[in-house]
Design an enzyme around this catalytic site. Structure first.
Site, PDB file in Angstrom:
ATOM      1  N   GLU A  41      -9.911  -4.825  19.461  1.00 23.72           N
ATOM      2  CA  GLU A  41     -10.338  -3.478  19.789  1.00 23.72           C
ATOM      3  C   GLU A  41     -10.249  -3.355  21.314  1.00 23.72           C
ATOM      4  OE1 GLU A  41     -14.485  -2.558  19.347  1.00 23.72           O
ATOM      5  OE2 GLU A  41     -14.127  -0.395  19.438  1.00 23.72           O
TER       6      GLU A  41
ATOM      7  N   ARG B  99     -15.072 -18.583  15.121  1.00 25.97           N
ATOM      8  CA  ARG B  99     -14.716 -18.170  16.467  1.00 25.97           C
ATOM      9  C   ARG B  99     -15.044 -19.272  17.453  1.00 25.97           C
ATOM     10  NH1 ARG B  99     -17.945 -13.087  17.010  1.00 25.97           N
ATOM     11  NH2 ARG B  99     -16.398 -12.714  18.594  1.00 25.97           N
TER      12      ARG B  99
ATOM     13  N   LYS C 140     -18.785  -9.581  24.270  1.00 24.55           N
ATOM     14  CA  LYS C 140     -18.430  -8.496  25.174  1.00 24.55           C
ATOM     15  C   LYS C 140     -19.675  -7.926  25.841  1.00 24.55           C
ATOM     16  CE  LYS C 140     -14.269  -7.184  22.939  1.00 24.55           C
ATOM     17  NZ  LYS C 140     -13.780  -6.531  21.739  1.00 24.55           N
TER      18      LYS C 140
END
Length: 750
Positions: free
Chosen positions: A31, A258, A268
């Site tokens: 994204e 991850r 983020k």
RNA sequence: UGGGGUAUCGCCAAGCGGUAAGGCCUCGGUUUUUGGUACCGAUAUUCGGGGGUUCGAAUCCCUCUACCCCAUCCA
């Protein structure tokens, strides 16, 4: 390229082999709402790596379904990262927003099928109606709207006739689904915001769960690889594609863990907090684990890729030690980069018995790096050395310059310290030294032995540079947030001195400052007037380690964890009766009896088999250990075999016609084909070989072929027994009686 | 607490019923004009715990425990 197998590659290989797909298509679907970090690098490495290695394609797709968060500057950062890592995406960059019209059509289709509806509950109501992890949700009172009404409302949502939050489009699935993601997930919401690509064209935007799977499908992606937190979303992924009954092949989703690295944050939100809070200078701050940060610091793409390969891919959450990354960059740079002399904290040394000056030829690379190149070093009376390389009162094991101990100037002469000059506060300001004229590097006839060679620069022509020394951004190994920031993560050295060739000849942008570490000419702030270098990573320093070890004696109190067992659910009275019968009457062991008694289906199965064959123990073992697995895998009832077949199988086992090993094999075949076990045995010739005379020669052969292991076995490695038994069994196609093989092997190797 | 995952050395991680791979870290040693590199060697009798099946279990079965994810109109 460097490759190791992992579960994703195994799946890809199988799918290719089975012909499920003709060609592999993967995608990297970020994204565009932040800069990519090293976790993205892992994903890039996986997706592009698989596509490359299996002759497929990898798309770069911006998952831009939320206009309130996304921006074109992030698109550029993402593209840069992929390119910098050396990958090329297939075709042009794709955007989910390109598919908005198609996605809209799919939504219409779902509505027409009665599988989606416009809901007009408030946000709070929706949340409340969803229930909780333990309570079922309830369906909205708007869920029963007619197809026509839904269609009309949805079209008007698109036209922008409603305000944000007034309506949403939801899938009609199951409000009591144990997977909360399946409780009528939202498909579309109204957003007033302009989208960075589609502007004000749309007033409704698809949600991730609706857009992602369909975008994958539209792009003919085969393997949709994402991180673990999307495991629950897989059900919707499949629901959407299945419900729309799209023509195959269609993509499937697979998840991996991850990447986490200690002393760093990856989310983020936390990254943004550091940037906005001014803790770092921006997305490319060298202390950040962003790709831009590593790049600015001086990491090479190769080192990042090697790291991604080394850490592997699995489904277990884990935290990789930074030292693994540091190893990768050192290892890469060691082979590539010129060595130069730089003094970070200068201490003046006057060589009193030296007059004039001379030039010393010095190679850029050490003997073990097969690269060519050299420069001149000018030597004269006044030089600077690293302050740490002199000690008036040296600790034990100190190899550098002291009043008693001479040292070599790298590529130059050996010097000895004669006098220490101090200021009023007792700080050393200068050293007076003497050099040995016959000790020059390369033609040393002095016979003096020194313990080390140190870096130095000539006072007359050394250049002043700024050096930015970075330490870890966090003091905590698993940082929570800004409260764990290391206040000393950046040290700026304004007056470091470096040999002139580095800034004049510029043989490279990355260097090893000898005995210090690897450094990189800062790509942004560097100028010829004001050269600035970033520290990429230090050299390994066993001296530093040794010093520390003597100071802090770490005694770790290692306590053994005691695990407490939880309580087991009590049996019902019927189960208890059954259990008692099994243990006393039928002499089953309590574990087996317990499993059997607690499962009605299983016990019934057992009783049926028992009525055909009076072999209670073996039957029970077979049923508990093998049949149970099949039941679980096939969602209970749809078994391809009957209790009678199990009885026949166990009968052969009882009669020692087949070994237990073959029995397992047989069972698996039977479970798959539903074939009669006796027939399978006959057809495949699986009758057990129990005659020692037949087995012995095979064992002899195995023993003859493996003298090394025989020796190890005789030396006491009893584990090798399994090796010999296994080899013999293999040679007989599994038909040899393992018990006899076992005995025979032991006897022969005694 | 319902559902979905995961547990193998200090950190990653192979392993899929037959000798517990490999990398990082650590610790020794050799080479070395970088206390670097390279090279050699050491380091899990044991796979989250407990039972069971088997000649043989990290792998199959039962059970317990711990951790992660899911109740954004985020992705």
């Amino acid at each position: 390229m460097i490759e190791s197998k992992n579960f994703l590659r195994t799946i890809v290989e199988e799918d290719l082999k089975s012909g499920k797909y003709k060609e592999i298509v993967t995608r990297f679907p970020p994204e565009p709402n932040g800069f990519p970090h090293i976790g993205h690098a892992k994903s890039i490495f996986i997706n592009f790596g698989i596509a490359d290695d299996y002759g497929g394609h990898c798309h770069l797709r911006m998952d831009d379904t939320n206009p309130t968060k996304e921006d074109t500057k992030y698109v550029e950062a993402l593209k840069d990262a992929v390119k910098w890592l050396g990958y090329e995406w297939d075709g042009s960059v794709r955007f989910t927003s390109d598919y908005f019209p198609k996605l809209y059509d799919y939504a219409i289709e779902l509505i027409k099928m009665g599988r989606a509806y416009v809901d007009s509950l408030t946000e709070d109501e929706i949340s409340e109606y969803r229930g909780s992890v333990t309570e079922h949700g309830r369906r909205s009172r708007y869920a029963d709207r007619s197809v026509e009404e839904n269609l009309d409302l949805f079209m008007r949502m698109k036209k922008g006739e409603f305000a944000e939050g007034e309506h949403v489009l939801r899938a009609k699935i199951d409000m009591s689904a144990p997977n909360m993601k399946m409780r009528d997930p939202l498909l579309y919401r109204i957003r007033d915001t302009d989208h960075f690509r589609t502007g004000d064209e749309w007033s409704i935007y698809p949600m991730y769960d609706f857009a992602h799977c369909l975008s994958d499908y539209i792009e003919e992606v085969t393997h949709s690889i994402c991180t673990l937190e999307f495991e629950n979303n897989r059900d919707i992924y499949n629901w959407v594609l299945d419900t729309l009954s799209l023509k195959s092949p269609r993509p499937y989703q697979y998840e991996f863990a991850r990447l986490n690295i200690n002393y760093a944050v990856m989310s983020k939100r936390k990254l943004l907090e550091l940037i906005e809070g001014g803790y770092v200078s921006g997305w490319d701050d060298p202390r950040l684990p962003t790709i831009a940060g590593y790049r600015r610091k001086g990491y090479t793409p190769e080192s990042i890729l090697t790291f991604c390969d080394q850490i592997g891919i699995a489904k277990a959450n884990s935290v990789v030690d930074v030292s693994q990354l540091e190893f990768c960059i050192r290892d890469d740079l060691n082979k590539k980069v010129p060595r130069v002399l730089c003094v970070l904290n200068p201490l003046k040394v006057t060589i009193e018995n030296y007059e004039g000056s001379e030039e010393i030829d010095a190679p850029y690379y050490p003997h073990d790096v097969p690269k060519e190149g050299s420069r001149k070093l000018s030597f004269s009376r006044e030089i600077y050395i690293e302050r740490e390389d002199f000690e008036e009162n040296p600790p034990k094991g100190y190899y550098r310059l002291t009043l008693e101990q001479p040292v070599r100037l790298r590529h130059g002469y050996i010097i000895a310290c004669k006098e220490v000059i101090k200021d009023a506060n007792g700080n050393i300001t200068e050293l007076k030294a003497e050099y040995y004229p016959d000790s020059k590097s390369g033609c040393d006839t002095s016979g003096i032995k020194v313990k080390s060679a140190i870096q130095w620069v000539s006072a007359a022509d050394a250049k002043v540079i700024e050096v930015r020394v970075y330490d870890r951004l966090f003091v905590a190994e698993f940082p929570e947030g800004v409260e764990d920031v290391n206040p000393n993560s950046l040290k700026v050295i304004k007056n470091a001195l470096i040999e002139p060739a580095v800034v004049i000849q510029k043989p490279d942008v990355r260097f090893q400052f000898e005995r210090e570490g690897y450094f990189y000419a800062d790509p942004v702030d560097y100028s010829d007037e004001k050269p600035i270098f970033n520290k990429i990573v230090g050299l390994k320093d066993s001296w530093d380690k040794k010093k520390k070890k003597t100071t802090d004696k770490r005694a770790k109190p290692q306590e053994r964890k005691v695990q407490i067992d939880g309580e087991v659910a009590p049996m019902t009275s019927e189960q208890q009766t059954l259990f008692d019968k099994y243990t006393t009457e039928l002499k089953l062991n309590s574990e087996v009896a317990n499993t059997l008694a607690r499962d009605a289906y299983l016990s019934e199965f057992y009783e049926k088999a028992l009525s055909l064959l009076k072999s209670p123990v073996n039957l029970a073992n077979m049923i508990v250990n093998e049949v149970l697995r099949e039941i679980k895998e096939r969602h209970s009832t749809k078994l391809r075999f009957t209790p009678g077949q199990i009885a026949e199988l166990v009968k052969m086992l009882d009669e020692e016609k087949i070994s237990s090993k073959i029995a397992k094999q047989l069972f698996e075949e039977m479970a798959k084909s539903g074939e009669n076990p006796v027939k399978i045995v006959k057809e495949k010739g699986l009758i057990q070989i129990s005659d020692p005379a037949q087995i012995a020669p095979i064992i002899d052969e195995v023993i003859a072929k493996n003298p090394h292991n025989v020796a190890k076995f005789k030396a006491g490695n009893r584990k090798l027994l399994g090796f010999f038994v296994g080899q013999t069994l293999k040679a007989t196609g599994g038909r040899a009686n393992p018990k006899i093989v076992n005995d025979l092997v032991v006897k022969k190797l005694q």
